[in-house]
Design a protein around this motif. Structure first.
Motif, mmCIF file in Angstrom:
data_model
loop_
_atom_site.group_PDB
_atom_site.id
_atom_site.type_symbol
_atom_site.label_atom_id
_atom_site.label_comp_id
_atom_site.label_asym_id
_atom_site.label_seq_id
_atom_site.Cartn_x
_atom_site.Cartn_y
_atom_site.Cartn_z
ATOM 1 N N GLN A 273 0.819 -1.209 0.000
ATOM 2 C CA GLN A 273 0.000 0.000 0.000
ATOM 3 C C GLN A 273 0.856 1.264 0.000
ATOM 4 O O GLN A 273 0.496 2.274 -0.631
ATOM 5 C CB GLN A 273 -0.923 -0.013 1.227
ATOM 6 C CG GLN A 273 -1.899 -1.170 1.245
ATOM 7 C CD GLN A 273 -2.831 -1.152 0.045
ATOM 8 O OE1 GLN A 273 -3.589 -0.215 -0.153
ATOM 9 N NE2 GLN A 273 -2.761 -2.195 -0.773
ATOM 10 N N ARG B 184 1.785 2.155 -3.424
ATOM 11 C CA ARG B 184 0.733 2.879 -4.136
ATOM 12 C C ARG B 184 0.788 4.377 -3.818
ATOM 13 O O ARG B 184 0.570 5.220 -4.689
ATOM 14 C CB ARG B 184 -0.637 2.322 -3.772
ATOM 15 C CG ARG B 184 -0.916 0.922 -4.318
ATOM 16 C CD ARG B 184 -2.296 0.444 -3.933
ATOM 17 N NE ARG B 184 -3.339 1.352 -4.376
ATOM 18 C CZ ARG B 184 -4.615 1.256 -4.034
ATOM 19 N NH1 ARG B 184 -5.001 0.293 -3.192
ATOM 20 N NH2 ARG B 184 -5.500 2.119 -4.489
ATOM 21 N N LYS B 185 1.090 4.709 -2.566
ATOM 22 C CA LYS B 185 1.242 6.123 -2.219
ATOM 23 C C LYS B 185 2.448 6.725 -2.924
ATOM 24 O O LYS B 185 2.393 7.865 -3.406
ATOM 25 C CB LYS B 185 1.379 6.286 -0.702
ATOM 26 C CG LYS B 185 1.534 7.750 -0.283
ATOM 27 C CD LYS B 185 1.544 7.933 1.213
ATOM 28 C CE LYS B 185 1.649 9.422 1.551
ATOM 29 N NZ LYS B 185 1.596 9.687 3.000
ATOM 30 N N THR C 61 1.478 7.598 -6.355
ATOM 31 C CA THR C 61 0.685 8.826 -6.404
ATOM 32 C C THR C 61 1.570 10.053 -6.285
ATOM 33 O O THR C 61 1.400 11.037 -7.032
ATOM 34 C CB THR C 61 -0.355 8.822 -5.264
ATOM 35 O OG1 THR C 61 -1.224 7.695 -5.415
ATOM 36 C CG2 THR C 61 -1.187 10.099 -5.283
ATOM 37 N N ARG D 201 -3.159 14.706 -6.301
ATOM 38 C CA ARG D 201 -3.883 13.657 -5.591
ATOM 39 C C ARG D 201 -3.192 13.384 -4.261
ATOM 40 O O ARG D 201 -1.976 13.522 -4.153
ATOM 41 C CB ARG D 201 -3.950 12.387 -6.442
ATOM 42 C CG ARG D 201 -4.794 12.545 -7.693
ATOM 43 C CD ARG D 201 -4.608 11.382 -8.645
ATOM 44 N NE ARG D 201 -5.522 11.445 -9.776
ATOM 45 C CZ ARG D 201 -5.351 12.199 -10.844
ATOM 46 N NH1 ARG D 201 -4.291 12.970 -10.940
ATOM 47 N NH2 ARG D 201 -6.229 12.199 -11.830
ATOM 48 N N SER E 38 -3.140 10.608 -0.925
ATOM 49 C CA SER E 38 -3.554 9.302 -0.406
ATOM 50 C C SER E 38 -3.646 9.336 1.112
ATOM 51 O O SER E 38 -2.803 9.932 1.784
ATOM 52 C CB SER E 38 -2.560 8.210 -0.831
ATOM 53 O OG SER E 38 -2.516 8.084 -2.235
ATOM 54 N N THR E 39 -4.679 8.684 1.640
ATOM 55 C CA THR E 39 -4.842 8.536 3.087
ATOM 56 C C THR E 39 -4.965 7.050 3.409
ATOM 57 O O THR E 39 -5.452 6.260 2.597
ATOM 58 C CB THR E 39 -6.080 9.284 3.603
ATOM 59 O OG1 THR E 39 -7.233 8.837 2.872
ATOM 60 C CG2 THR E 39 -5.918 10.778 3.405
ATOM 61 N N ILE F 152 -4.692 1.743 1.582
ATOM 62 C CA ILE F 152 -5.076 3.044 1.076
ATOM 63 C C ILE F 152 -6.588 3.188 1.234
ATOM 64 O O ILE F 152 -7.362 2.436 0.644
ATOM 65 C CB ILE F 152 -4.689 3.211 -0.402
ATOM 66 C CG1 ILE F 152 -3.160 3.192 -0.579
ATOM 67 C CG2 ILE F 152 -5.271 4.494 -0.970
ATOM 68 C CD1 ILE F 152 -2.466 4.438 -0.095
ATOM 69 N N GLN G 271 -8.305 6.156 0.601
ATOM 70 C CA GLN G 271 -8.802 7.005 -0.474
ATOM 71 C C GLN G 271 -7.643 7.742 -1.122
ATOM 72 O O GLN G 271 -6.692 8.146 -0.444
ATOM 73 C CB GLN G 271 -9.820 8.013 0.065
ATOM 74 C CG GLN G 271 -10.449 8.905 -0.994
ATOM 75 C CD GLN G 271 -11.358 9.961 -0.393
ATOM 76 O OE1 GLN G 271 -11.070 10.517 0.663
ATOM 77 N NE2 GLN G 271 -12.464 10.255 -1.055
ATOM 78 N N THR G 272 -7.716 7.882 -2.424
ATOM 79 C CA THR G 272 -6.802 8.767 -3.137
ATOM 80 C C THR G 272 -7.647 9.919 -3.662
ATOM 81 O O THR G 272 -8.334 9.792 -4.675
ATOM 82 C CB THR G 272 -6.083 8.040 -4.285
ATOM 83 O OG1 THR G 272 -5.324 6.945 -3.748
ATOM 84 C CG2 THR G 272 -5.141 8.978 -5.011
#
Length: 280
Positions: free
Chosen positions: A14, A17-18, A21, A37, A39-40, A75, A77-78
């Motif tokens: 994960q 993925r950030k 982004t 964008r 990410s949280t 993740i 939400q992005t």
């Protein structure tokens, strides 16, 4: 597999993925109208382990009883951040910048042989032949997609025009060679009420998902408006809203988290090796 290895490996995927982004944001630092964008994260399921059966041994404890054994993070939400970027002056007649948050230009493009509407903040427009009107030029994007007016139609300009200006009411006024002024209409804008629903489709454009499947009506997520002098600035382009210093800080932080999780896998592997090497 060791529980700590599971949590660390899931989290690393994960975090990657950030990192993707963040790298996408950095790569678009100079892209006109680009929206960053962010990410949280949220926790995945965890297991409550009550490892102390004697309540008298927990007297004075300040933390909840037992252990919470997690399985990592994901993740959540992005999100698209739609804050307006800085205005860059170009003094070009066909450059337009949106000055208000959540407003987008309406664009007509072709998809699977049919015209569809898309949204963009990139106001660098050009003129091209209109296939449906040989006597006029069409206002298009850099990809050749048609710019729409407030009524949802293509914006056409006469071939023998001299200058184009934007009035305070948002009208595109075209001055012809003989000095005659014609009104070419208003730029069509959409005020996006739920920007997190927008799907990026490439080429700096967005679209709405299947609203019917989400149980939403078009009026719930968008409001079509006519651009005026307060919403649109001629001779300017909107820069990206990416803050490079913040992105670099987030990049370093994400790399540290990735490094710590990788280290926990190494430590769990070393501990497993020690256990396996024990002899009676």
């Amino acid at each position: 597999m060791n529980t700590s290895m599971i949590a660390a490996s899931v989290s690393m995927g994960q975090i990657q993925r950030k990192l993707d982004t963040i790298s996408h944001n950095i790569a678009n630092t100079n892209t006109t109208g680009y929206k960053r964008r962010e990410s949280t994260f949220s926790d995945l399921l965890h297991q409550q382990v009550n490892n102390q059966s004697r309540a008298e041994m927990e007297v004075g404890r300040l933390t909840p009883n037992g252990l919470r054994v997690g399985t990592g993070a994901k993740i959540a939400q992005t999100a698209v951040r739609t804050e307006a970027g800085a205005l860059l002056e170009t003094e070009r007649e066909l450059d337009f910048a949106l000055t208000e948050k959540n407003h987008f230009f309406r664009i007509q493009t072709m998809e699977n042989g049919a015209p569809v509407e898309r949204l963009t903040r990139d106001g660098a427009f050009y003129l091209s032949e209109d296939p449906d009107n040989a006597q006029a030029l069409a206002l298009v994007t850099s990809n050749g997609d048609f710019v729409l007016n407030a009524a949802g139609n293509r914006i056409n300009l006469p071939r023998n025009f001299q200058t184009i200006s934007l009035s305070g009411e948002g009208q595109l006024l075209v001055t012809l060679q003989d000095g005659t002024v014609q009104n070419a209409g208003q730029l069509g804008l959409t005020n996006v009420l739920k920007p997190q629903l927008l799907d990026a489709v490439g080429d700096n454009m967005y679209r709405f998902p299947d609203l019917q499947a989400l149980g939403l009506a078009a009026n719930d997520v968008r409001e079509d408006v006519a651009g005026n002098g307060q919403m649109v600035s001629q001779g300017f382009l909107e820069g990206s809203n990416v803050d490079l210093s913040k992105e670099m800080n987030d990049l370093i932080e994400a790399q540290r988290h990735y490094q710590f999780n990788a280290r926990s896998i190494s430590m769990a592997d070393e501990m497993s090796g020690l256990v396996n090497g024990l002899r009676r």
